[in-house]
Motif scaffolding. Sequence first.
Motif, short mmCIF file in Angstrom:
data_model
loop_
_atom_site.label_atom_id
_atom_site.label_comp_id
_atom_site.label_asym_id
_atom_site.label_seq_id
_atom_site.Cartn_x
_atom_site.Cartn_y
_atom_site.Cartn_z
N SER A 35 1.02 -1.19 -0.05
CA SER A 35 -0.01 0.13 -0.08
C SER A 35 0.87 1.25 0.04
O SER A 35 0.47 2.29 -0.64
N LEU A 36 1.92 1.34 0.82
CA LEU A 36 2.62 2.31 0.78
C LEU A 36 3.98 2.28 0.12
O LEU A 36 4.91 3.30 0.06
N ARG A 354 -10.97 -1.93 1.24
CA ARG A 354 -10.61 -1.62 -0.48
C ARG A 354 -11.20 -2.61 -1.34
O ARG A 354 -11.41 -2.30 -2.44
N ASP B 14 -8.26 7.35 9.54
CA ASP B 14 -9.20 6.95 8.59
C ASP B 14 -10.19 8.01 8.41
O ASP B 14 -10.67 8.15 7.08
N GLY B 19 -8.92 4.88 3.69
CA GLY B 19 -8.26 4.11 2.90
C GLY B 19 -8.36 3.94 1.67
O GLY B 19 -7.57 3.74 0.64
N ALA B 22 -6.63 6.33 -0.47
CA ALA B 22 -5.22 6.30 -0.49
C ALA B 22 -4.57 6.59 -2.09
O ALA B 22 -5.03 6.20 -2.96
N TYR B 24 -2.68 4.94 -3.45
CA TYR B 24 -2.58 3.56 -4.07
C TYR B 24 -3.54 3.12 -4.82
O TYR B 24 -3.67 2.40 -5.86
N GLU B 29 -1.07 11.29 -7.13
CA GLU B 29 -1.29 11.41 -5.73
C GLU B 29 -1.57 12.97 -5.63
O GLU B 29 -2.17 13.18 -4.52
N LEU B 32 -5.04 13.59 -4.00
CA LEU B 32 -5.27 13.68 -2.50
C LEU B 32 -5.64 14.84 -1.81
O LEU B 32 -6.49 14.73 -0.81
N ARG B 66 -0.52 5.56 7.94
CA ARG B 66 -0.65 6.38 6.74
C ARG B 66 0.02 7.67 6.78
O ARG B 66 -0.84 8.69 7.10
N TYR B 68 -0.17 9.54 4.21
CA TYR B 68 -0.69 10.50 3.33
C TYR B 68 -1.89 11.32 4.01
O TYR B 68 -2.52 12.08 3.42
#
Lengths: 416, 167
Positions: A35-36, A354, B14, B19, B22, B24, B29, B32, B66, B68
């Motif tokens: 994920s990261l 997800r 969260d 999530g 994300a 991902y 990105e 975001l 996370r 992010y």
Amino acid sequence: MPTMSEQILSRVAGRPVRAGDVVTASVDLVMVHDSLAPGIIRILHNELGAERVWDPQRVAVVIDHVAPAASVQTAEKQQEVRRWVRAQGIPNLFDVGRGISHPVLVEEGLAQPGMLILGSDSHSTAYGCIGAFGTGMGSTDIALALATGKTWLRVPETIVVRAHGTFGFGVGPKDLALRAARILRADGATYAAIEWHGVEHLSVMERMTLATLSIEMGAKAGIVPPTGLSVTGPLVPTVDADAQYQKVVDIDLSQLEPQVSAPHYVDNVVDLSELGHVAVDVVYLGTCTNGHYEDMAVAAQILAGRRLAPGVRMIVVPASAQALQRAAADGTLATLLAAGATIGTPGCGACIGRHMGVLAPGEVCVFTGNRNFRGRMGSPEAQIYLVSPAVAAATALTGYLTDPRTVMDRSPAVAH
Amino acid sequence: MARVWLFGPDVNTDQIVPGRYAPYMLKDESELRRYPFIEHRPDFAPNVRPGDIIVAGKNFGCGSSREYAPLALRMVGIGAIIAPLFARIFFRNALNLGIPCFTADLTKELADGDEVELDLEQSRITTADGRVIHLPPPPLFLREVWAAGGIVPFYRQYGRFPGEVGQ
């Protein structure tokens, strides 16, 4: 004499350290998850300007958070991670289906007692199940550790959760962990480590339930003394009678009732008997907290020869391929399938919302995982109750939140 | 003037960025920046301005590691976060990204939407009606990391980790 955190951090700092000291420490193992990983790789190369990881042998990469891929985007990012692992010469890539990073690194013998293990996942406290100092960090800290083999940290004070006696019928490690969260609250161990004493009778993966949940009380690490295990490592930390603790919490296992964490905070814990009738749509058994072989076996004992309640979906996502193989070999899996459960690829499943069973608005889920935050598993209008595998299985039989002791066979073969 | 965005206790990562949002899961990105508090407080992302401050209850940023989550807050230009207690990983991530975090409880002193001025050097907030609130000055090593713009520029500049001075 030092706490287990002080023993381990003294080893990796190269000098005797005490709670409150700020140390620069050598890292034994760095875990990076899918994920990261793309962000970590970018920081490593583009921001830190490091071409190589400091020691490929001490890096483990696991594809567990969206495994298998859920979209073209996630598939592309996993492809990028695999290419990077090859280019760096990292021997330890655990790809789709091998399972969740935490049990996998323990099963593979990479995580060992006395190690300092950094993980890009917050539940990296899980490595405390074998007496390691495992801690979660963000992408930039992980990238710095990959570049240098070092990190900085403050040596934590230690809170001890001391268990007495043995579990009663239908009660187990998850109930102990939730009870500790009920007492310490979500911030009660912030900046501290938790040591779990009096749990030598538990298996490694049952100990992982305790170590994993430690972060939900804010802990930097959650360490179980590696008593009675055959694994060894660079240092076997021990409990010393003279260690200085910030706090000691005593819990009598024999008096413990099944615990439930009600929406939407992990520390919103009550005895199951305090809750009224809660109708359930989804029973989700999985995660690094409670997706182990032992957890599937407990559920199978309750579900043997029975069927799920009409309208209930039961999703089982084994924490690792080894757990799945063991469950397949001894009939546990067949029992779960015969009861009507469905099985997912070993990995994190819907824990992060997800894929593989995300929740719709208004749905109620009982979950053996670690977080019931609003929106965690899908719609923010869903309700998540955290429970033990026994409560999950009992609930799957009735369709409403159920005390496992009311549906369990009391034969001696039934474990917790 | 900066606007105060007031939050309660135990805001988890969260809630800051679910999530499902994300990087991902995204093509780019930079998307975001649209997602901080998208479900928890949907009025935040469209209205937040660079320099605005978050004032929250205890245990801010608990949950996932996370980065992010604070990254999304940096993308929209959050000037500081003030809470009586921060979750450990979040605090480290925010420090690493150069977001000033002050450990203080201002949830009773300031209201949502208040206009204030934050003086980072002096660890001081001045409200629109002239009240001055002093914040506990953070330890030197934290201020050094903020001043460098985060842990990566700090490490590149000094070749060491924070807190190593005097050892």
